[in-house]
Scaffold this active site. Structure first.
Site, PDB file in Angstrom:
ATOM      1  N   HIS A  43      70.243   1.864  57.446  1.00 23.80           N
ATOM      2  CA  HIS A  43      70.154   1.761  55.993  1.00 23.80           C
ATOM      3  C   HIS A  43      69.749   3.104  55.406  1.00 23.80           C
ATOM      4  O   HIS A  43      68.623   3.285  54.950  1.00 23.80           O
ATOM      5  CB  HIS A  43      69.134   0.685  55.593  1.00 23.80           C
ATOM      6  CG  HIS A  43      69.620  -0.695  55.881  1.00 23.80           C
ATOM      7  ND1 HIS A  43      68.824  -1.681  56.386  1.00 23.80           N
ATOM      8  CD2 HIS A  43      70.838  -1.235  55.747  1.00 23.80           C
ATOM      9  CE1 HIS A  43      69.540  -2.775  56.542  1.00 23.80           C
ATOM     10  NE2 HIS A  43      70.770  -2.526  56.168  1.00 23.80           N
ATOM     11  N   GLU A 127      69.700  -9.236  62.940  1.00 26.23           N
ATOM     12  CA  GLU A 127      68.876  -9.310  64.157  1.00 26.23           C
ATOM     13  C   GLU A 127      68.526 -10.762  64.485  1.00 26.23           C
ATOM     14  O   GLU A 127      68.589 -11.197  65.637  1.00 26.23           O
ATOM     15  CB  GLU A 127      67.584  -8.490  63.972  1.00 26.23           C
ATOM     16  CG  GLU A 127      66.688  -8.558  65.210  1.00 26.23           C
ATOM     17  CD  GLU A 127      65.300  -7.972  64.986  1.00 26.23           C
ATOM     18  OE1 GLU A 127      65.146  -7.023  64.202  1.00 26.23           O
ATOM     19  OE2 GLU A 127      64.363  -8.494  65.627  1.00 26.23           O
ATOM     20  N   THR A 165      61.606  -8.600  65.223  1.00 31.76           N
ATOM     21  CA  THR A 165      60.716  -7.475  65.563  1.00 31.76           C
ATOM     22  C   THR A 165      59.932  -6.916  64.376  1.00 31.76           C
ATOM     23  O   THR A 165      58.857  -6.361  64.565  1.00 31.76           O
ATOM     24  CB  THR A 165      61.533  -6.323  66.184  1.00 31.76           C
ATOM     25  OG1 THR A 165      62.593  -5.995  65.290  1.00 31.76           O
ATOM     26  CG2 THR A 165      62.101  -6.715  67.533  1.00 31.76           C
ATOM     27  N   SER A 221      66.900   0.590  52.163  1.00 27.54           N
ATOM     28  CA  SER A 221      66.140   0.310  53.390  1.00 27.54           C
ATOM     29  C   SER A 221      64.906  -0.500  53.017  1.00 27.54           C
ATOM     30  O   SER A 221      64.043  -0.028  52.279  1.00 27.54           O
ATOM     31  CB  SER A 221      65.724   1.634  54.035  1.00 27.54           C
ATOM     32  OG  SER A 221      64.519   1.480  54.752  1.00 27.54           O
TER      33      SER A 221
HETATM   34  S1  SF4 Z   1      61.793   0.465  67.534  1.00 29.67           S
HETATM   35 FE1  SF4 Z   1      61.138  -1.373  66.452  1.00 29.67          FE
HETATM   36  S2  SF4 Z   1      61.647  -1.028  64.291  1.00 29.67           S
HETATM   37 FE2  SF4 Z   1      62.802   0.454  65.528  1.00 29.67          FE
HETATM   38  S3  SF4 Z   1      64.773  -0.509  65.914  1.00 29.67           S
HETATM   39 FE3  SF4 Z   1      63.470  -1.001  67.648  1.00 29.67          FE
HETATM   40  S4  SF4 Z   1      62.566  -2.961  67.113  1.00 29.67           S
HETATM   41 FE4  SF4 Z   1      63.395  -2.115  65.228  1.00 29.67          FE
END
Ligand code: SF4
Length: 281
Positions: A43, A127, A165, A221
């Site tokens: 993004h 995701e 996440t 974003s």
């Molecule tokens: S490090 Fe964390 S925030 Fe970055 S892409 Fe991976 S899961 Fe997503």
């Protein structure tokens, strides 16, 4: 104006997964292959147009992929997408972040072991769709839960939880407590990634100790926008910029210190451009 003190937040800018996805994409293009990304890689409009200027195209969906290497974004995808690309003979460059893969595997394992899988996250987010699909391949009871209200009345025990996440521990705790209040003790796989929280904590700490705060990153974003909103709560002047070109010198009149933060989708180069510009003031 005296010399402006520039302070960078302890954690700012591209997280491991985003940087890895960018590196994999560029490496593939540099090897001379035709490359497309399945949706915009991150993004961040500047990055997407820079990639396009290097011939890296954004494909709108699987059907839009030609005879190219196809990059899967850090968010991951539903497994069928990779199956279809493999069947068609496309090279798949899987840039799914390892933290996201961990959540996908945990969801699949819980489903296989007979758990009703609750995916704590934002319904419809790529995701979350990917994690859900990995679970749904292995078991029939899988539900996305965005908040306590989304917990189904009918649950097949045992209940297992995996988490998008970027969700907060606060949200996870609320859902676990609501289940416990119903006498259900869920098996929790805490798949929250610390990158987001680290950036938020560091930005908040810095915003209250400088005169002006700059938050760098795409306006589309959500993690950058959240950083901006959190810094605003600290009471000092805060500006959200996508690049150095948007900076107004007048923001720094009578100002002695400026703090810099950037979202997890902001590459280092964009931060450096802003810092270099500030150094000329
Ligand atoms: S490090 Fe964390 S925030 Fe970055 S892409 Fe991976 S899961 Fe997503």
């Amino acid at each position: 104006m005296g010399r402006l003190k520039i302070v960078r937040a302890e954690y700012a800018g591209a997280c491991y997964g985003v940087q890895r996805a960018l590196d994999l994409t560029l490496e593939t293009a540099e090897s001379g292959k035709a490359v497309c990304t399945l949706g915009p890689l991150i993004h961040n409009p500047q990055v997407v147009s820079e990639l396009e200027s290097q011939g890296i195209r954004v494909a709108q969906g699987v059907d839009d992929c030609k005879d190219e290497a196809v990059v899967i974004r850090s968010h991951g995808v539903v497994p069928e997408v990779i199956d279809v690309l493999n069947e068609r003979g496309n090279e798949v460059v899987d840039a799914t972040c390892p933290h996201v893969q961990r959540a996908q595997r945990a969801a699949a394992r819980l489903a296989r072991d007979g758990y009703h899988v609750l995916v704590v996250g934002e319904a419809g987010h790529p995701e979350v769709e990917g994690i859900l699909a990995h679970a749904s391949r292995e078991g029939e009871h899988c539900t996305v839960v965005g908040s306590v209200e989304d917990i189904p009345d009918e649950l097949t025990e045992p209940v297992g939880i995996v988490v998008q996440t970027t969700q907060s521990h606060q949200k996870l705790d609320q859902i676990v407590e609501a289940l416990q209040a119903r006498g259900i003790e869920p098996m929790v796989k805490d798949t929250i990634c610390f990158a987001t929280v680290q950036r938020q904590d560091a930005a908040r700490d810095l915003a209250s100790s400088v005169d002006v705060m700059l938050v760098i990153g795409g306006r589309n974003s959500s993690n950058t926008t959240r950083l901006y909103e959190m810094c605003q709560q600290c009471g000092n002047a805060v500006y959200h910029v996508e690049s150095a070109r948007e900076i107004d010198r007048a923001w720094f009149d009578e100002v002695s210190s400026v703090g810099i933060s950037a979202g997890a989708s902001t590459p280092e180069k964009q931060i450096q451009e802003v810092v270099s510009y500030l150094e000329t003031l």
